[in-house]
Design a protein around this motif. Structure first.
Motif, PDB file in Angstrom:
ATOM      1  N   PHE A  33      59.946  51.401 104.082  1.00  0.00           N
ATOM      2  CA  PHE A  33      59.110  50.405 103.006  1.00  0.00           C
ATOM      3  C   PHE A  33      59.997  50.625 101.788  1.00  0.00           C
ATOM      4  CE2 PHE A  33      55.756  49.538  99.693  1.00  0.00           C
ATOM      5  CZ  PHE A  33      55.241  48.590 100.660  1.00  0.00           C
ATOM      6  N   GLY A  34      60.244  49.354 101.174  1.00  0.00           N
ATOM      7  CA  GLY A  34      61.095  49.387  99.884  1.00  0.00           C
ATOM      8  C   GLY A  34      60.547  50.057  98.743  1.00  0.00           C
ATOM      9  N   PHE A  35      61.715  50.772  98.531  1.00  0.00           N
ATOM     10  CA  PHE A  35      61.418  51.628  97.070  1.00  0.00           C
ATOM     11  C   PHE A  35      61.109  51.070  95.903  1.00  0.00           C
ATOM     12  CE2 PHE A  35      62.926  54.153  93.507  1.00  0.00           C
ATOM     13  CZ  PHE A  35      62.125  55.286  93.810  1.00  0.00           C
ATOM     14  N   GLU A  36      61.458  49.588  95.721  1.00  0.00           N
ATOM     15  CA  GLU A  36      60.978  48.942  94.637  1.00  0.00           C
ATOM     16  C   GLU A  36      59.658  48.577  94.849  1.00  0.00           C
ATOM     17  OE1 GLU A  36      62.591  48.184  91.614  1.00  0.00           O
ATOM     18  OE2 GLU A  36      63.983  49.470  92.560  1.00  0.00           O
ATOM     19  N   LYS A  37      59.410  48.189  95.813  1.00  0.00           N
ATOM     20  CA  LYS A  37      57.767  47.711  96.191  1.00  0.00           C
ATOM     21  C   LYS A  37      56.918  48.774  95.993  1.00  0.00           C
ATOM     22  CE  LYS A  37      56.596  44.128  98.593  1.00  0.00           C
ATOM     23  NZ  LYS A  37      56.415  43.236  99.725  1.00  0.00           N
ATOM     24  N   LEU A  38      57.233  49.919  96.344  1.00  0.00           N
ATOM     25  CA  LEU A  38      56.573  51.132  96.495  1.00  0.00           C
ATOM     26  C   LEU A  38      56.361  51.475  95.070  1.00  0.00           C
ATOM     27  CD1 LEU A  38      55.268  53.721  97.699  1.00  0.00           C
ATOM     28  CD2 LEU A  38      57.366  54.727  97.278  1.00  0.00           C
ATOM     29  N   TYR A  74      57.450  56.190 108.339  1.00  0.00           N
ATOM     30  CA  TYR A  74      58.229  56.476 107.003  1.00  0.00           C
ATOM     31  C   TYR A  74      58.245  57.986 106.561  1.00  0.00           C
ATOM     32  CZ  TYR A  74      58.761  55.881 101.972  1.00  0.00           C
ATOM     33  OH  TYR A  74      59.176  55.958 100.704  1.00  0.00           O
ATOM     34  N   ARG A  75      59.686  58.064 106.443  1.00  0.00           N
ATOM     35  CA  ARG A  75      60.240  59.517 106.133  1.00  0.00           C
ATOM     36  C   ARG A  75      59.718  60.723 106.892  1.00  0.00           C
ATOM     37  NH1 ARG A  75      62.178  59.915  99.745  1.00  0.00           N
ATOM     38  NH2 ARG A  75      62.751  57.565  99.592  1.00  0.00           N
ATOM     39  N   ALA A  87      60.236  64.658  98.149  1.00  0.00           N
ATOM     40  CA  ALA A  87      61.269  64.177  97.261  1.00  0.00           C
ATOM     41  C   ALA A  87      60.770  63.059  96.520  1.00  0.00           C
ATOM     42  CB  ALA A  87      62.499  63.833  97.851  1.00  0.00           C
ATOM     43  N   LEU A  88      60.008  62.183  97.170  1.00  0.00           N
ATOM     44  CA  LEU A  88      59.351  61.062  96.471  1.00  0.00           C
ATOM     45  C   LEU A  88      58.877  61.293  94.918  1.00  0.00           C
ATOM     46  CD1 LEU A  88      57.820  58.634  99.114  1.00  0.00           C
ATOM     47  CD2 LEU A  88      59.648  58.000  97.386  1.00  0.00           C
ATOM     48  N   LYS A  89      58.212  62.312  94.917  1.00  0.00           N
ATOM     49  CA  LYS A  89      57.347  62.727  93.614  1.00  0.00           C
ATOM     50  C   LYS A  89      58.414  62.412  92.319  1.00  0.00           C
ATOM     51  CE  LYS A  89      53.498  65.213  94.678  1.00  0.00           C
ATOM     52  NZ  LYS A  89      52.649  66.644  94.349  1.00  0.00           N
ATOM     53  N   HIS A  90      59.726  63.076  92.670  1.00  0.00           N
ATOM     54  CA  HIS A  90      60.574  63.178  91.728  1.00  0.00           C
ATOM     55  C   HIS A  90      61.412  61.656  91.323  1.00  0.00           C
ATOM     56  CE1 HIS A  90      64.084  64.166  89.227  1.00  0.00           C
ATOM     57  NE2 HIS A  90      64.940  63.869  89.876  1.00  0.00           N
ATOM     58  N   GLU A  91      61.680  61.206  92.785  1.00  0.00           N
ATOM     59  CA  GLU A  91      62.293  59.806  92.516  1.00  0.00           C
ATOM     60  C   GLU A  91      61.537  58.707  92.048  1.00  0.00           C
ATOM     61  OE1 GLU A  91      63.023  58.873  96.651  1.00  0.00           O
ATOM     62  OE2 GLU A  91      64.536  61.040  96.961  1.00  0.00           O
ATOM     63  N   ILE A  92      60.299  58.730  92.134  1.00  0.00           N
ATOM     64  CA  ILE A  92      59.368  57.783  91.636  1.00  0.00           C
ATOM     65  C   ILE A  92      59.079  57.933  90.140  1.00  0.00           C
ATOM     66  CG2 ILE A  92      57.142  58.694  91.860  1.00  0.00           C
ATOM     67  CD1 ILE A  92      57.992  55.212  93.257  1.00  0.00           C
ATOM     68  N   ALA A  93      59.015  59.184  89.846  1.00  0.00           N
ATOM     69  CA  ALA A  93      58.706  59.490  88.447  1.00  0.00           C
ATOM     70  C   ALA A  93      60.055  59.026  87.500  1.00  0.00           C
ATOM     71  CB  ALA A  93      58.646  60.961  88.133  1.00  0.00           C
ATOM     72  N   GLU A  94      61.063  59.060  87.887  1.00  0.00           N
ATOM     73  CA  GLU A  94      62.172  58.616  87.210  1.00  0.00           C
ATOM     74  C   GLU A  94      62.135  57.071  86.683  1.00  0.00           C
ATOM     75  OE1 GLU A  94      65.631  59.412  89.664  1.00  0.00           O
ATOM     76  OE2 GLU A  94      66.121  61.101  88.497  1.00  0.00           O
ATOM     77  N   ASN A  95      61.360  56.226  87.399  1.00  0.00           N
ATOM     78  CA  ASN A  95      61.139  55.181  86.872  1.00  0.00           C
ATOM     79  C   ASN A  95      59.932  54.611  86.574  1.00  0.00           C
ATOM     80  OD1 ASN A  95      63.943  53.720  88.067  1.00  0.00           O
ATOM     81  ND2 ASN A  95      63.134  54.944  90.050  1.00  0.00           N
ATOM     82  N   LEU A  96      58.985  55.517  86.234  1.00  0.00           N
ATOM     83  CA  LEU A  96      57.717  55.362  85.854  1.00  0.00           C
ATOM     84  C   LEU A  96      57.613  55.679  84.248  1.00  0.00           C
ATOM     85  CD1 LEU A  96      55.739  56.507  88.674  1.00  0.00           C
ATOM     86  CD2 LEU A  96      55.815  54.049  87.918  1.00  0.00           C
ATOM     87  N   ASN A  97      56.684  55.260  83.442  1.00  0.00           N
ATOM     88  CA  ASN A  97      56.611  55.773  82.014  1.00  0.00           C
ATOM     89  C   ASN A  97      55.650  56.722  81.829  1.00  0.00           C
ATOM     90  OD1 ASN A  97      54.263  53.879  82.848  1.00  0.00           O
ATOM     91  ND2 ASN A  97      53.875  53.733  80.460  1.00  0.00           N
ATOM     92  N   ASN A  98      55.567  57.599  80.804  1.00  0.00           N
ATOM     93  CA  ASN A  98      54.315  58.569  80.613  1.00  0.00           C
ATOM     94  C   ASN A  98      54.760  59.844  81.558  1.00  0.00           C
ATOM     95  OD1 ASN A  98      53.208  57.186  78.331  1.00  0.00           O
ATOM     96  ND2 ASN A  98      52.079  56.120  79.724  1.00  0.00           N
ATOM     97  N   GLY A  99      55.552  60.023  82.359  1.00  0.00           N
ATOM     98  CA  GLY A  99      55.860  60.896  83.098  1.00  0.00           C
ATOM     99  C   GLY A  99      55.298  60.973  84.184  1.00  0.00           C
ATOM    100  N   LEU A 100      54.526  60.010  84.637  1.00  0.00           N
ATOM    101  CA  LEU A 100      53.575  59.884  85.823  1.00  0.00           C
ATOM    102  C   LEU A 100      54.448  60.206  87.090  1.00  0.00           C
ATOM    103  CD1 LEU A 100      50.971  57.163  84.914  1.00  0.00           C
ATOM    104  CD2 LEU A 100      50.744  59.508  84.773  1.00  0.00           C
ATOM    105  N   THR A 101      53.533  60.559  88.194  1.00  0.00           N
ATOM    106  CA  THR A 101      54.164  60.543  89.588  1.00  0.00           C
ATOM    107  C   THR A 101      52.725  60.734  90.342  1.00  0.00           C
ATOM    108  OG1 THR A 101      55.585  61.451  91.046  1.00  0.00           O
ATOM    109  CG2 THR A 101      54.432  62.854  89.836  1.00  0.00           C
TER     110      THR A 101
END
Length: 207
Positions: A33-38, A74-75, A87-101
């Protein structure tokens, strides 16, 4: 609220039974599943959860368009929980605001088929969740950049004023004696000239 893995099959079935919700999305994601779409789905479901006062949003992998369990690779790894999913928790948080994951990522089986469920927190108060700086939302079954009226609904949120709420279980002992004394003295200074009887009231009676 974090769920136990034993709760998840029943929860997923109940989520799939509700055909009118905007805070649940399901995808086959058979292999990838595409990371951008996720990331965009995270933003959209987070914002929709806020607008609908939901506890969280859910993104489910291993489910067909017709809401049938099909399973996902998937993974997928030999051990659970997979390192790739964690690892997704850290990967996704890098591109979200307010430190969310993700609040949690669940990996479990339903009818012998692997399902992955992403638990997504609502956006923070008056602050839409953005993916790479852009806020997203659900429009029917599609992802869209968040329309102005939804943005304004979140931006315009106001916190309840607790100081205007009556605390029916409170008593005099719950208050700071010095604060009570100060408030009563100021009250007397302001109103005693026109209402002399105030001077004879106790602090409790004045309150």
């Amino acid at each position: 609220m974090i769920r136990s893995l034993s709760e998840m099959p029943a929860l997923v079935r109940s989520l799939l039974a509700d055909v009118e919700t905007e805070v649940v999305e399901h995808k086959e994601a058979k292999r990838n599943f595409g990371f951008e779409k996720l990331g965009k789905y995270f933003s959209a479901l987070s914002n929709e959860a806020n607008l609908r006062n939901a506890e969280c949003g859910w993104l489910l992998f291993g489910v067909t368009d017709k809401r049938k369990i099909c399973g996902t690779s998937y993974r997928k790894e030999e051990r659970r929980p997979s390192v790739g999913l964690r690892a997704l928790k850290h990967e996704i948080a890098e591109n979200l605001n307010n430190g969310l994951t993700f609040e949690e990522i669940y990996e479990f089986d339903i009818e012998g088929k692997r399902v992955v469920a992403f638990q997504i927190p609502p956006c923070e108060f008056a602050s839409p969740t953005t993916w790479r700086g852009v806020p997203w939302s659900r429009e029917d079954s599609s992802l869209k950049e968040m329309p102005r009226f939804k943005l304004e609904a979140i931006w315009g949120q106001s916190r309840p004023d607790w100081s205007k709420r009556a605390s029916f279980e409170a008593c005099l002992d719950d208050l700071d004696p010095e604060a009570v004394k100060f408030a009563c003295e100021r009250y007397v200074d302001k109103y005693a000239e026109k209402q002399p009887a105030i001077r004879s009231l106790s602090e409790e009676e004045m309150l």
